[in-house]
Design a protein around this motif. Sequence first.
Motif, PDB file in Angstrom:
ATOM      1  N   LEU A   1       0.812  -1.214   0.000  1.00 57.78           N
ATOM      2  CA  LEU A   1       0.000   0.000   0.000  1.00 57.78           C
ATOM      3  C   LEU A   1       0.846   1.266   0.000  1.00 57.78           C
ATOM      4  CD1 LEU A   1      -2.763  -1.045   2.564  1.00 57.78           C
ATOM      5  CD2 LEU A   1      -2.869  -1.119   0.077  1.00 57.78           C
ATOM      6  N   LYS A   2       2.141   1.134   0.299  1.00 58.39           N
ATOM      7  CA  LYS A   2       3.000   2.313   0.277  1.00 58.39           C
ATOM      8  C   LYS A   2       3.136   2.879  -1.132  1.00 58.39           C
ATOM      9  CE  LYS A   2       5.827   1.107   4.301  1.00 58.39           C
ATOM     10  NZ  LYS A   2       7.202   0.850   4.799  1.00 58.39           N
ATOM     11  N   LEU A   3       2.920   2.031  -2.143  1.00 66.28           N
ATOM     12  CA  LEU A   3       2.963   2.517  -3.519  1.00 66.28           C
ATOM     13  C   LEU A   3       1.857   3.534  -3.779  1.00 66.28           C
ATOM     14  CD1 LEU A   3       3.662  -0.869  -5.362  1.00 66.28           C
ATOM     15  CD2 LEU A   3       5.308   0.896  -4.702  1.00 66.28           C
ATOM     16  N   LEU A   4       0.776   3.452  -2.998  1.00 68.60           N
ATOM     17  CA  LEU A   4      -0.330   4.409  -3.117  1.00 68.60           C
ATOM     18  C   LEU A   4      -0.177   5.579  -2.147  1.00 68.60           C
ATOM     19  CD1 LEU A   4      -3.275   1.836  -3.327  1.00 68.60           C
ATOM     20  CD2 LEU A   4      -2.033   2.931  -5.207  1.00 68.60           C
TER      21      LEU A   4
ATOM     22  N   ILE B   1       0.112   5.528   1.050  1.00 75.06           N
ATOM     23  CA  ILE B   1      -0.660   5.347   2.279  1.00 75.06           C
ATOM     24  C   ILE B   1       0.321   5.188   3.434  1.00 75.06           C
ATOM     25  CG2 ILE B   1      -2.264   3.823   3.502  1.00 75.06           C
ATOM     26  CD1 ILE B   1      -3.540   3.176   0.847  1.00 75.06           C
ATOM     27  N   PRO B   2       0.154   5.946   4.529  1.00 81.43           N
ATOM     28  CA  PRO B   2       1.100   5.889   5.663  1.00 81.43           C
ATOM     29  C   PRO B   2       0.928   4.614   6.483  1.00 81.43           C
ATOM     30  CG  PRO B   2      -0.682   7.394   6.176  1.00 81.43           C
ATOM     31  CD  PRO B   2      -0.895   6.964   4.747  1.00 81.43           C
ATOM     32  N   VAL B   3       1.418   3.515   5.958  1.00 80.11           N
ATOM     33  CA  VAL B   3       1.236   2.225   6.619  1.00 80.11           C
ATOM     34  C   VAL B   3       1.981   2.171   7.944  1.00 80.11           C
ATOM     35  CG1 VAL B   3       1.574  -0.259   6.385  1.00 80.11           C
ATOM     36  CG2 VAL B   3       0.875   1.086   4.403  1.00 80.11           C
ATOM     37  N   ASP B   4       3.217   2.674   7.963  1.00 84.89           N
ATOM     38  CA  ASP B   4       4.008   2.627   9.196  1.00 84.89           C
ATOM     39  C   ASP B   4       3.348   3.425  10.310  1.00 84.89           C
ATOM     40  OD1 ASP B   4       5.883   1.021   7.990  1.00 84.89           O
ATOM     41  OD2 ASP B   4       7.172   2.704   7.381  1.00 84.89           O
ATOM     42  N   GLU B   5       2.782   4.571   9.966  1.00 84.93           N
ATOM     43  CA  GLU B   5       2.114   5.390  10.984  1.00 84.93           C
ATOM     44  C   GLU B   5       0.863   4.683  11.503  1.00 84.93           C
ATOM     45  OE1 GLU B   5       3.386   6.424   8.245  1.00 84.93           O
ATOM     46  OE2 GLU B   5       4.861   7.946   8.836  1.00 84.93           O
ATOM     47  N   TRP B   6       0.133   4.027  10.603  1.00 80.52           N
ATOM     48  CA  TRP B   6      -1.049   3.277  11.037  1.00 80.52           C
ATOM     49  C   TRP B   6      -0.645   2.118  11.942  1.00 80.52           C
ATOM     50  CZ3 TRP B   6      -4.521   2.670   6.023  1.00 80.52           C
ATOM     51  CH2 TRP B   6      -4.976   3.941   5.653  1.00 80.52           C
ATOM     52  N   ALA B   7       0.424   1.430  11.584  1.00 83.55           N
ATOM     53  CA  ALA B   7       0.890   0.318  12.408  1.00 83.55           C
ATOM     54  C   ALA B   7       1.334   0.811  13.784  1.00 83.55           C
ATOM     55  CB  ALA B   7       2.040  -0.404  11.711  1.00 83.55           C
ATOM     56  N   THR B   8       2.012   1.951  13.818  1.00 82.32           N
ATOM     57  CA  THR B   8       2.443   2.510  15.099  1.00 82.32           C
ATOM     58  C   THR B   8       1.260   2.910  15.956  1.00 82.32           C
ATOM     59  OG1 THR B   8       4.480   3.334  14.070  1.00 82.32           O
ATOM     60  CG2 THR B   8       3.826   4.318  16.166  1.00 82.32           C
ATOM     61  N   ALA B   9       0.255   3.543  15.348  1.00 80.95           N
ATOM     62  CA  ALA B   9      -0.935   3.919  16.108  1.00 80.95           C
ATOM     63  C   ALA B   9      -1.658   2.692  16.648  1.00 80.95           C
ATOM     64  CB  ALA B   9      -1.876   4.743  15.218  1.00 80.95           C
ATOM     65  N   THR B  10      -1.728   1.635  15.842  1.00 78.26           N
ATOM     66  CA  THR B  10      -2.360   0.395  16.313  1.00 78.26           C
ATOM     67  C   THR B  10      -1.596  -0.212  17.475  1.00 78.26           C
ATOM     68  OG1 THR B  10      -3.172  -0.042  14.066  1.00 78.26           O
ATOM     69  CG2 THR B  10      -3.143  -1.889  15.610  1.00 78.26           C
ATOM     70  N   ALA B  11      -0.260  -0.210  17.367  1.00 75.44           N
ATOM     71  CA  ALA B  11       0.556  -0.781  18.440  1.00 75.44           C
ATOM     72  C   ALA B  11       0.396   0.007  19.733  1.00 75.44           C
ATOM     73  CB  ALA B  11       2.023  -0.803  18.013  1.00 75.44           C
ATOM     74  N   LEU B  12       0.388   1.322  19.635  1.00 75.48           N
ATOM     75  CA  LEU B  12       0.226   2.142  20.843  1.00 75.48           C
ATOM     76  C   LEU B  12      -1.144   1.937  21.473  1.00 75.48           C
ATOM     77  CD1 LEU B  12       1.927   5.488  19.700  1.00 75.48           C
ATOM     78  CD2 LEU B  12       2.858   3.693  21.166  1.00 75.48           C
ATOM     79  N   ALA B  13      -2.178   1.807  20.633  1.00 71.30           N
ATOM     80  CA  ALA B  13      -3.517   1.567  21.168  1.00 71.30           C
ATOM     81  C   ALA B  13      -3.590   0.218  21.883  1.00 71.30           C
ATOM     82  CB  ALA B  13      -4.554   1.636  20.047  1.00 71.30           C
ATOM     83  N   LEU B  14      -2.988  -0.820  21.285  1.00 70.90           N
ATOM     84  CA  LEU B  14      -3.015  -2.149  21.895  1.00 70.90           C
ATOM     85  C   LEU B  14      -2.222  -2.178  23.199  1.00 70.90           C
ATOM     86  CD1 LEU B  14      -2.597  -4.419  18.741  1.00 70.90           C
ATOM     87  CD2 LEU B  14      -4.686  -3.963  20.021  1.00 70.90           C
ATOM     88  N   ARG B  15      -1.110  -1.468  23.241  1.00 75.85           N
ATOM     89  CA  ARG B  15      -0.315  -1.445  24.460  1.00 75.85           C
ATOM     90  C   ARG B  15      -0.969  -0.624  25.556  1.00 75.85           C
ATOM     91  NH1 ARG B  15       6.024  -0.793  22.550  1.00 75.85           N
ATOM     92  NH2 ARG B  15       6.133  -2.670  21.243  1.00 75.85           N
ATOM     93  N   SER B  16      -1.687   0.407  25.166  1.00 75.68           N
ATOM     94  CA  SER B  16      -2.295   1.289  26.163  1.00 75.68           C
ATOM     95  C   SER B  16      -3.567   0.707  26.759  1.00 75.68           C
ATOM     96  CB  SER B  16      -2.611   2.651  25.525  1.00 75.68           C
ATOM     97  OG  SER B  16      -1.448   3.255  25.016  1.00 75.68           O
ATOM     98  N   PHE B  17      -4.254  -0.152  26.008  1.00 74.72           N
ATOM     99  CA  PHE B  17      -5.550  -0.636  26.473  1.00 74.72           C
ATOM    100  C   PHE B  17      -5.477  -1.375  27.805  1.00 74.72           C
ATOM    101  CE2 PHE B  17      -9.053  -3.741  26.436  1.00 74.72           C
ATOM    102  CZ  PHE B  17     -10.129  -2.874  26.355  1.00 74.72           C
ATOM    103  N   PRO B  18      -4.610  -2.397  27.979  1.00 76.66           N
ATOM    104  CA  PRO B  18      -4.565  -3.065  29.294  1.00 76.66           C
ATOM    105  C   PRO B  18      -4.146  -2.127  30.420  1.00 76.66           C
ATOM    106  CG  PRO B  18      -3.427  -4.354  27.621  1.00 76.66           C
ATOM    107  CD  PRO B  18      -3.672  -3.014  27.033  1.00 76.66           C
ATOM    108  N   MET B  19      -3.233  -1.219  30.113  1.00 74.22           N
ATOM    109  CA  MET B  19      -2.763  -0.284  31.123  1.00 74.22           C
ATOM    110  C   MET B  19      -3.880   0.655  31.577  1.00 74.22           C
ATOM    111  SD  MET B  19       0.584   2.142  30.797  1.00 74.22           S
ATOM    112  CE  MET B  19       0.034   2.668  29.174  1.00 74.22           C
ATOM    113  N   LEU B  20      -4.667   1.152  30.618  1.00 74.58           N
ATOM    114  CA  LEU B  20      -5.759   2.047  30.966  1.00 74.58           C
ATOM    115  C   LEU B  20      -6.879   1.307  31.690  1.00 74.58           C
ATOM    116  CD1 LEU B  20      -5.983   4.276  27.764  1.00 74.58           C
ATOM    117  CD2 LEU B  20      -4.979   4.848  29.965  1.00 74.58           C
TER     118      LEU B  20
END
Length: 267
Positions: A151-154, A156-175
């Motif tokens: 999707l990077k050919l289009l 699309i900020p794939v790395d930023e989306w992956a980072t946001a997903t990772a931060l959300a998953l890590r923050s959920f149990p903590m919150l």
Amino acid sequence: MSRAEKQSRPVVLLRPVPGNSVIHELWAGTKLIAVFAFSVLLTFFPGWLPILLVGAVVLVAARIARVPFGALPSIPKLMWVLLAIGAGTAALGGGEPLVHVFGIDVALGGLLAFTRVTLLAVVLLGLSMMVSWTTNVADIAPAIATLGRPLKLLRIPVDEWATATALALRSFPMLVDEFRVLYAARRLRPRAQLPTRRMRWRRFGFELVDLLVAAITAALRRADEMGDAITARGGIGQISASTARPARRDALALVVVAAVCVLAALL
């Protein structure tokens, strides 16, 4: 039965169960592909056979991964009541098949449809829980970045989306733990007996606002601490970077997933 046994088991998600197995060693992207493939299958073919086949795959995977029974959350009594009400309401819809009971024709079409939808929801939830129980949260973001690389050919900020997903998953149990502490602290506060219902509802509104403000403050504090930790470790680029790649066992797992999907679609 002791008091400890009567206590409900909380939902344990986004935390891998201890142990090591073939399911644990699968690449995170393989598990995401499997969940996506089964979800698409059940979306277009939501019949009994596909649901049962995918449910059997989930049970076999849980058996191989040696997921303990204690990892399953307890079902609240209110949920059973809601299911009973839903089943009774759906049974009123009638429809085929018809069953003769003491000379009376009982239509089970609505009840069977409700049961199928409920079982479908349970199977999809089981798929998500299997990924949560057998995958490290840190492996999710690199897998998403690798799968989304075309999707990077289009642009699309794939790395930023992956980072946001990772931060959300890590923050959920903590919150969740933070909110539980706040709720427990609220319950420990002494509460005066108010004479009227209006005053009690007003106090409930004030306490709800205070609880929300405290939760937002705790979330902002945790976000600030996580931001400092990410900066100290080299920035967000390190979150979506990983050397993990598919292996032969991943190819075999994808073959099994494809075979189950084809078999369910054909039958």
